[in-house]
Scaffold this motif. Structure first.
Motif, PDB file in Angstrom:
ATOM      1  N   GLY A  16      41.945  46.672  42.418  1.00 40.92           N
ATOM      2  CA  GLY A  16      41.931  46.728  40.959  1.00 40.92           C
ATOM      3  C   GLY A  16      42.648  45.540  40.354  1.00 40.92           C
ATOM      4  N   LEU A  17      43.810  45.193  40.892  1.00 37.85           N
ATOM      5  CA  LEU A  17      44.557  44.032  40.406  1.00 37.85           C
ATOM      6  C   LEU A  17      43.762  42.747  40.631  1.00 37.85           C
ATOM      7  CD1 LEU A  17      47.179  42.889  39.215  1.00 37.85           C
ATOM      8  CD2 LEU A  17      48.085  42.810  41.548  1.00 37.85           C
ATOM      9  N   PHE A  20      40.951  42.676  38.121  1.00 35.58           N
ATOM     10  CA  PHE A  20      41.514  42.476  36.783  1.00 35.58           C
ATOM     11  C   PHE A  20      41.862  41.009  36.573  1.00 35.58           C
ATOM     12  CE2 PHE A  20      45.272  42.049  34.072  1.00 35.58           C
ATOM     13  CZ  PHE A  20      44.760  42.538  32.880  1.00 35.58           C
ATOM     14  N   ARG A  23      38.615  39.004  36.258  1.00 38.11           N
ATOM     15  CA  ARG A  23      37.976  39.199  34.944  1.00 38.11           C
ATOM     16  C   ARG A  23      38.760  38.515  33.831  1.00 38.11           C
ATOM     17  NH1 ARG A  23      32.952  41.252  33.988  1.00 38.11           N
ATOM     18  NH2 ARG A  23      32.410  42.680  35.620  1.00 38.11           N
ATOM     19  N   SER A  24      40.069  38.450  33.982  1.00 38.12           N
ATOM     20  CA  SER A  24      40.919  37.845  32.956  1.00 38.12           C
ATOM     21  C   SER A  24      40.974  36.323  33.064  1.00 38.12           C
ATOM     22  CB  SER A  24      42.344  38.399  33.068  1.00 38.12           C
ATOM     23  OG  SER A  24      42.336  39.793  32.908  1.00 38.12           O
TER      24      SER A  24
END
Length: 161
Positions: A16-17, A20, A23-24
């Motif tokens: 997930g990290l 994330f 995506r960021s």
């Protein structure tokens, strides 16, 4: 008391990290968003499962995944890092030694893989040392894979408990 498996939580948290950050568009290091990072995350999850969850059998796969993730990230960035089968054997050896530290099992295999790693990493220097025995050394080098297979077969089929 029922043991709660930590591995799936660590994997989901790590992936997930990873996604994330991807995506960021946060760039941590060059080549971070690649499959070696996923190996690294899996290695971290196994290692945390081993030490926090006290499931020490997870040490070996944790060190292997973690080591391979690190290896593939730094192999072309650090000049002294070996791009050689000996590096993989060294990572496996480290995993067995760390497992031995917690379970008192695996020391022999750690030592065996360490010797094999050193033989692979320093093959040229070893060949120079044994330069006088060149003919017998070349024969040994031709049959050592067969010797390794015989030892592996012995541990698989003869020395089973």
């Amino acid at each position: 008391m029922k043991k709660h498996p930590l591995f799936p939580g660590f994997i989901l948290l790590g992936f997930g990290l990873y996604f994330f950050l991807q995506r960021s568009n946060i760039q941590l290091i060059e080549g971070f968003y690649s499959w070696p990072t996923l190996l690294f995350i899996i290695g971290i999850a196994f290692t945390l499962q081993a030490y926090i969850g006290k499931e020490y059998e997870s040490i070996l796969p944790g060190v292997i995944f973690l080591g391979l993730g690190i290896h593939f990230h730094v192999v072309h960035k650090v000049n002294i890092w070996p791009d050689h089968i000996g590096a993989f054997l060294l990572i496996i050896s480290l995993g067995f030694f760390l497992k031995h530290q917690k379970t008192n099992q695996g020391f022999f295999f750690g030592l065996l893989f360490l010797i094999l790693a050193l033989m692979q990493l320093f093959y040229d220097e070893i060949a120079k040392w044994f330069g006088l025995l060149e003919n017998s050394m070349s024969m040994l080098l031709n049959i050592w894979p067969i010797i390794l297979m015989l030892i592996g077969g012995y541990f698989l089929f003869v020395k089973r408990k």
